[in-house]
Scaffold this motif. Sequence first.
Motif, PDB file in Angstrom:
ATOM      1  N   LYS A 107     -18.577   9.921   1.091  1.00 41.01           N
ATOM      2  CA  LYS A 107     -18.920  10.352  -0.180  1.00 41.01           C
ATOM      3  C   LYS A 107     -20.376  11.045  -0.296  1.00 41.01           C
ATOM      4  O   LYS A 107     -21.046  12.147  -0.833  1.00 41.01           O
ATOM      5  CB  LYS A 107     -18.466   9.906  -1.219  1.00 41.01           C
ATOM      6  N   ILE A 123     -11.839  13.943   2.325  1.00 36.83           N
ATOM      7  CA  ILE A 123     -11.545  13.885   1.605  1.00 36.83           C
ATOM      8  C   ILE A 123     -10.179  14.005   2.579  1.00 36.83           C
ATOM      9  O   ILE A 123      -9.064  13.369   1.714  1.00 36.83           O
ATOM     10  CB  ILE A 123     -11.725  16.022   1.429  1.00 36.83           C
ATOM     11  N   ARG A 124     -10.191  14.060   3.536  1.00 35.36           N
ATOM     12  CA  ARG A 124      -8.779  13.214   3.863  1.00 35.36           C
ATOM     13  C   ARG A 124      -9.151  11.331   4.117  1.00 35.36           C
ATOM     14  O   ARG A 124      -8.126  11.307   3.595  1.00 35.36           O
ATOM     15  CB  ARG A 124      -9.199  13.425   5.755  1.00 35.36           C
ATOM     16  N   GLN A 126     -10.275   9.908   1.642  1.00 34.59           N
ATOM     17  CA  GLN A 126      -9.947   9.203  -0.270  1.00 34.59           C
ATOM     18  C   GLN A 126      -8.879   9.979  -0.259  1.00 34.59           C
ATOM     19  O   GLN A 126      -7.973   9.218  -0.863  1.00 34.59           O
ATOM     20  CB  GLN A 126     -10.223  10.410  -0.712  1.00 34.59           C
ATOM     21  N   ARG A 127      -7.981  11.296   0.339  1.00 36.18           N
ATOM     22  CA  ARG A 127      -6.651  10.647   0.455  1.00 36.18           C
ATOM     23  C   ARG A 127      -5.837   9.448   0.832  1.00 36.18           C
ATOM     24  O   ARG A 127      -4.549   9.359   0.375  1.00 36.18           O
ATOM     25  CB  ARG A 127      -6.321  12.481   1.253  1.00 36.18           C
ATOM     26  N   GLU A 128      -6.439   9.335   2.340  1.00 38.87           N
ATOM     27  CA  GLU A 128      -5.466   8.195   2.783  1.00 38.87           C
ATOM     28  C   GLU A 128      -4.857   6.997   1.697  1.00 38.87           C
ATOM     29  O   GLU A 128      -4.597   6.577   1.760  1.00 38.87           O
ATOM     30  CB  GLU A 128      -6.604   8.149   3.716  1.00 38.87           C
ATOM     31  N   GLN A 129      -6.569   6.831   0.863  1.00 40.19           N
ATOM     32  CA  GLN A 129      -6.603   5.793   0.045  1.00 40.19           C
ATOM     33  C   GLN A 129      -5.968   5.981  -0.447  1.00 40.19           C
ATOM     34  O   GLN A 129      -4.871   5.110  -0.907  1.00 40.19           O
ATOM     35  CB  GLN A 129      -8.492   5.597  -0.676  1.00 40.19           C
ATOM     36  N   LEU A 130      -5.352   7.606  -1.500  1.00 35.92           N
ATOM     37  CA  LEU A 130      -4.605   7.389  -2.033  1.00 35.92           C
ATOM     38  C   LEU A 130      -3.803   6.926  -2.350  1.00 35.92           C
ATOM     39  O   LEU A 130      -2.285   6.111  -2.992  1.00 35.92           O
ATOM     40  CB  LEU A 130      -4.985   8.509  -2.803  1.00 35.92           C
ATOM     41  N   ASP A 131      -3.056   7.683  -1.082  1.00 36.26           N
ATOM     42  CA  ASP A 131      -1.328   7.216  -0.477  1.00 36.26           C
ATOM     43  C   ASP A 131      -1.381   6.108  -0.497  1.00 36.26           C
ATOM     44  O   ASP A 131      -0.338   5.807  -0.647  1.00 36.26           O
ATOM     45  CB  ASP A 131      -1.947   7.964   1.194  1.00 36.26           C
ATOM     46  N   SER A 134      -1.290   4.678  -3.789  1.00 35.99           N
ATOM     47  CA  SER A 134       0.521   5.105  -4.519  1.00 35.99           C
ATOM     48  C   SER A 134       1.412   3.899  -4.226  1.00 35.99           C
ATOM     49  O   SER A 134       2.423   3.523  -4.151  1.00 35.99           O
ATOM     50  CB  SER A 134       0.525   6.119  -4.211  1.00 35.99           C
TER      51      SER A 134
END
Length: 291
Positions: A107, A123-124, A126-131, A134
Motif C-alpha cells: 500500500k 489491489i491483487r 488486498q483482494r487475496e486477503q479479503l477472500d 470472507s
Amino acid sequence: MKNIFGSTLPLPLTLGGLAVLVLAILFFIDAVLSPVFAQGAAADAINPPTNAARTSADELYCEKRKLGYWFYCTKPKPTETEGLPPEPQTSASEKLDAVTKELRELKAKAILQPTRENVIAYIRFQREQLDRASLFSDVWQRAIWQQPDLDYTLERPVSTLAKRQWQDARSASRDTLMANLGKRYGLFYFFAQSCGACEVMSPIVKSVSGRWKLTVRAISTDGGPSRHFQNYTVEAGQRARMGLKPKITPALVLWDSAQSRAIPIGYGIISADELQDRIYLLTSKEAGHDY
C-alpha cells in the motif's frame, strides 16, 4: 625347498616357477582367509568393538590390507540434508504478521510510487486477503449454527422476532420481581430546585415509584422545593455517606433495608423503562449473568 603342497621345489627355481608359486599363495589367501575377515567384519557390525580394538582393527584391515567398502573401511558419505540444523518453524501469528506487513508495504509503495504495476500489485494482494477474511467469516458463521453453546444470540437475540419474544419474557420477569421490591427497598432521590434536568426526572421517579409502591425520600441539595415531592428534606451530608459524587443532580440511590446499604442507580435523566431495568438488574442479577 618344499612348495605349499609339500613337494620339493627343484633348485635352482626358474623365473616361471617363481611366478606360479606367487599366484598359488595369493589364491590360498583369497580362498581361505577372506571369509574369515568377512566374518569378523560382520561380527563387528553387530557388536561394535571398543575404541581401542576398533582402532587396531581399522589399522590392520583398512590401512594395511586396504580391504575397502565391504569391510566397513570406507564409510558412506552423508547426504546433503544430514547434519544440517532443522529449519525453524514459523508460528501462525508470525505468518499473519508477515501478511499484514506485506500488505502495508504494498500500500505504501502504491501511494508513494503510483505506477500501474504497483497499484495492481496492491489491489491483487488486498483482494487475496479479503477472500481469506470472507472465508474465515463464512466458516465462523457455520460453526456457530452447528454449535449452540457458541451462539450468543440464543441468550441475547438480535433478530426482530426473537428479540421481541425475549423482551416480552424479560419484562414479565422484571415486573414479577418489581411487584415485591417495596417490601425491602426504597429510593433516595437527590434533586435541586435550580436543576433543569431534575424537572424532567422528578415526574419519572414519581411514576415508577408509584407503580411499584416504592417509598421515595426526596432530598433537596440546594434547599429549594420540588413541585412533585412536597415532603422533601434538605441534604445534610447524605450523599457523602452513601459514596455519591457531590453536586451532581439528579441522582438516584436504592436503599437495601435488609442489609442497610446504598446501591447507586445513576445520575441525570433516565427513562422510566431504563430506570426499571436498572433496578431489576441491581437487585436480581449478578454482574456478568445478564450479558
